[in-house]
Design an enzyme around this catalytic site. Structure first.
Site, PDB file in Angstrom:
ATOM      1  N   TYR A  93       0.819  -1.207   0.000  1.00 47.39           N
ATOM      2  CA  TYR A  93       0.000   0.000   0.000  1.00 47.39           C
ATOM      3  C   TYR A  93       0.856   1.261   0.000  1.00 47.39           C
ATOM      4  CZ  TYR A  93      -3.731  -3.238   0.882  1.00 47.39           C
ATOM      5  OH  TYR A  93      -4.610  -4.276   0.746  1.00 47.39           O
ATOM      6  N   CYS A  94       0.271   2.324  -0.497  1.00 48.96           N
ATOM      7  CA  CYS A  94       0.912   3.617  -0.607  1.00 48.96           C
ATOM      8  C   CYS A  94       1.493   4.041   0.732  1.00 48.96           C
ATOM      9  CB  CYS A  94      -0.124   4.641  -1.063  1.00 48.96           C
ATOM     10  SG  CYS A  94       0.585   6.189  -1.583  1.00 48.96           S
ATOM     11  N   PRO A  95       2.714   4.474   0.802  1.00 51.58           N
ATOM     12  CA  PRO A  95       3.617   4.802  -0.300  1.00 51.58           C
ATOM     13  C   PRO A  95       4.602   3.683  -0.664  1.00 51.58           C
ATOM     14  CG  PRO A  95       4.539   5.694   1.700  1.00 51.58           C
ATOM     15  CD  PRO A  95       3.254   4.959   2.093  1.00 51.58           C
TER      16      PRO A  95
END
Length: 78
Positions: free
Chosen positions: A15-17
């Site tokens: 998941y981001c980042p």
């Protein structure tokens, strides 16, 4: 025209980042002109990776939507 990819980062499920951080790490290790492919299933990557490439001065060659993820092709420009 087929691009020669020097390194592939499979960040699907991250998941981001996460995908962006993995790209940054790979760019630091790469030589100028090398092409890095990032596979990401995180929707935030579609915003973050192009923005970072523009800011950092690297070339986003392609973004390809695949089933359940996107493929980003980036060339280290400096």
């Amino acid at each position: 025209m087929e691009l020669k990819v020097d390194r592939t980062i499979d960040a699907r499920g991250s998941y981001c980042p996460g995908p962006l951080m993995e790209l940054i790490r790979a760019i630091r290790e790469a030589r100028v002109g090398e092409v890095i492919e990032v596979l990401s299933s995180d929707s935030g990557s579609k915003r973050d990776i192009p923005k970072w490439c523009q800011k950092a001065g690297h070339e986003l060659l392609r973004v390809v939507d695949e089933q359940g993820f996107a493929r980003f092709i980036v060339r280290k420009a400096r």
